[in-house]
Write an enzyme that holds these catalytic residues in place. Structure first.
Site, PDB file in Angstrom:
ATOM      1  N   ASN A   9      15.531   4.516  -2.431  1.00 29.72           N
ATOM      2  CA  ASN A   9      14.704   4.467  -1.303  1.00 29.72           C
ATOM      3  C   ASN A   9      13.401   4.588  -1.580  1.00 29.72           C
ATOM      4  OD1 ASN A   9      13.392   4.847   1.364  1.00 29.72           O
ATOM      5  ND2 ASN A   9      14.120   6.978   1.476  1.00 29.72           N
ATOM      6  N   TRP A  10      12.550   3.315  -1.481  1.00 31.68           N
ATOM      7  CA  TRP A  10      11.238   3.457  -2.048  1.00 31.68           C
ATOM      8  C   TRP A  10      10.245   3.542  -1.177  1.00 31.68           C
ATOM      9  CZ3 TRP A  10      11.642  -2.418  -4.572  1.00 31.68           C
ATOM     10  CH2 TRP A  10      12.609  -2.431  -5.657  1.00 31.68           C
ATOM     11  N   LYS A  11      10.629   4.258   0.033  1.00 32.78           N
ATOM     12  CA  LYS A  11       9.662   4.348   1.026  1.00 32.78           C
ATOM     13  C   LYS A  11       8.490   3.827   1.376  1.00 32.78           C
ATOM     14  CE  LYS A  11      11.561   9.302   0.081  1.00 32.78           C
ATOM     15  NZ  LYS A  11      11.341  10.579   0.442  1.00 32.78           N
ATOM     16  N   HIS A  94      17.158   9.059   8.114  1.00 26.61           N
ATOM     17  CA  HIS A  94      16.672   9.912   7.122  1.00 26.61           C
ATOM     18  C   HIS A  94      15.815  11.048   7.688  1.00 26.61           C
ATOM     19  CE1 HIS A  94      13.950  10.786   3.617  1.00 26.61           C
ATOM     20  NE2 HIS A  94      14.743  10.052   2.922  1.00 26.61           N
ATOM     21  N   GLU A  96      13.031  12.050   7.179  1.00 25.04           N
ATOM     22  CA  GLU A  96      11.470  11.746   7.590  1.00 25.04           C
ATOM     23  C   GLU A  96      11.409  10.957   8.752  1.00 25.04           C
ATOM     24  OE1 GLU A  96      10.604   9.938   3.656  1.00 25.04           O
ATOM     25  OE2 GLU A  96      10.754  11.735   2.742  1.00 25.04           O
ATOM     26  N   GLU A 164      21.826  15.068   2.265  1.00 29.09           N
ATOM     27  CA  GLU A 164      20.150  15.120   1.844  1.00 29.09           C
ATOM     28  C   GLU A 164      19.811  16.610   2.348  1.00 29.09           C
ATOM     29  OE1 GLU A 164      18.335  11.317   0.230  1.00 29.09           O
ATOM     30  OE2 GLU A 164      17.756  11.539   2.290  1.00 29.09           O
ATOM     31  N   GLY A 170      12.047  15.303  -2.296  1.00 29.47           N
ATOM     32  CA  GLY A 170      10.650  15.184  -2.595  1.00 29.47           C
ATOM     33  C   GLY A 170      10.252  16.599  -3.125  1.00 29.47           C
ATOM     34  N   SER A 209      15.892  14.949  -4.815  1.00 24.95           N
ATOM     35  CA  SER A 209      15.241  15.202  -6.266  1.00 24.95           C
ATOM     36  C   SER A 209      16.181  15.208  -7.349  1.00 24.95           C
ATOM     37  CB  SER A 209      14.636  16.917  -6.187  1.00 24.95           C
ATOM     38  OG  SER A 209      13.618  16.939  -5.423  1.00 24.95           O
ATOM     39  N   GLY A 230      14.878   8.715  -4.270  1.00 22.70           N
ATOM     40  CA  GLY A 230      13.592   8.482  -3.776  1.00 22.70           C
ATOM     41  C   GLY A 230      12.576   8.385  -4.830  1.00 22.70           C
ATOM     42  N   GLY A 231      11.972   9.151  -5.194  1.00 23.91           N
ATOM     43  CA  GLY A 231      10.893   9.189  -6.120  1.00 23.91           C
ATOM     44  C   GLY A 231      11.456   8.721  -7.456  1.00 23.91           C
TER      45      GLY A 231
HETATM   46  C1  PEP Z   1      14.959  10.698  -0.080  1.00 25.41           C
HETATM   47  O1  PEP Z   1      13.764  10.416   0.144  1.00 25.41           O
HETATM   48  O2  PEP Z   1      16.056  10.083   0.195  1.00 25.41           O
HETATM   49  C2  PEP Z   1      15.055  11.426  -1.486  1.00 25.41           C
HETATM   50  C3  PEP Z   1      16.059  11.675  -1.783  1.00 25.41           C
HETATM   51  O3  PEP Z   1      13.913  11.776  -2.218  1.00 25.41           O
HETATM   52  P1  PEP Z   1      13.441  12.249  -3.698  1.00 25.41           P
HETATM   53  O4  PEP Z   1      14.699  11.589  -4.465  1.00 25.41           O
HETATM   54  O5  PEP Z   1      12.135  12.043  -4.181  1.00 25.41           O
HETATM   55  O6  PEP Z   1      13.978  13.677  -3.353  1.00 25.41           O
END
Ligand code: PEP
Length: 247
Positions: A9-11, A94, A96, A164, A170, A209, A230-231
């Site tokens: 997920n590149w956001k 998600h 967010e 999640e 994050g 994470s 994500g990151g």
């Molecule tokens: C996400 O936003 O779906 C996610 C899991 O982010 P991160 O891996 O950065 O925690």
């Protein structure tokens, strides 16, 4: 046997140039991965990523979609358009989107239905906040999110779930493999109330994470079928290492 899936997920990140480098770097090493891989860039980069992944096994997905197929909905992107661009997956619900854009369980249910009708695969995100975990109501919260989105779905086995925990997204805090496995098993039990046979086939991803250092232990758990990243998905080496840990 469920085939693992790792979705990046590149956001709201990347330029046309950086997305090209990231995609090419992942595609080049995709033959060494034994899991399914999906890249989810921002909507305006989907066409570029679709061209760069064409001919490879790497799939593409969107980060959201409209709750409508077409019409006077300024700024929205229809699942029909995503399908036309070559998307296979759509991330829905998600945390967010739920917290920053006020998406409700009802909005998400509507989107899940439309996405499935288009032959796309929803990656339905569920998870509790830190406050909900501390209050001990995390199972009720996740069960409510699941049932609201899936109760009327007849193609349950097509759906992918991403567990999640909001407190792990994050933040650098990861659920322990035991905490994650316990929630994944709980989620599969909730799905089994809707359809026992489908529940065994549904892939349940962990997100929050995930890094190369913790991926292997998380993915070794019986009910963890890959990850939503994500990151770490913005770095070729890290993302490839996570994909390799999944299969
Ligand atoms: C996400 O936003 O779906 C996610 C899991 O982010 P991160 O891996 O950065 O925690």
């Amino acid at each position: 046997m469920r085939k693992s899936l790792v979705a990046g997920n590149w956001k709201l990140n990347g330029s046309l140039e950086s997305v090209k480098q990231l995609t090419s770097g992942i595609v080049e090493q995709s033959a060494e991965m034994n899991c399914e891989v999906a890249l989810c860039p921002v909507a305006v980069h989907l066409d570029r990523v679709s061209q760069l992944t064409s001919g490879s096994d790497v799939a593409i997905g969107a980060q959201n979609c409209a709750a409508y197929l077409s019409g006077a909905y300024t700024g929205e992107v229809s699942p029909v358009m995503l399908k036309e661009l070559g998307c296979q997956y759509v991330i829905l619900g998600h945390s967010e989107r739920r917290s920053l854009f006020s998406e409700t369980d009802q909005d998400i249910a509507q989107k899940v239905m439309l996405v499935l009708e288009q032959g796309l695969i929803p990656i339905l995100c569920v998870g509790e906040t830190l406050d909900e975990r501390e209050q001990g109501i995390y199972e009720q919260v996740v069960e409510k999110q699941l049932l609201a989105a899936l109760e009327s779905v007849s193609q349950l086995q097509q759906v992918v779930i991403a567990y999640e925990p909001v407190w792990a997204i994050g933040t650098g805090l990861t659920a322990t493999p035991e905490q994650a496995q316990s929630m994944h098993a709980f989620i599969r039990n909730v799905l089994a109330k809707l359809s026992a046979s489908a529940a065994e086939k549904v892939r349940i991803l962990y997100g929050g994470s995930v890094k190369p250092e913790n991926a292997e232990e998380l993915f070794a758990q019986a009910d963890i079928d890959g990850g939503l990243i994500g990151g770490a998905s913005l770095n070729v080496e890290d993302f490839v290492a996570i994909c390799k840990a999944a299969g």
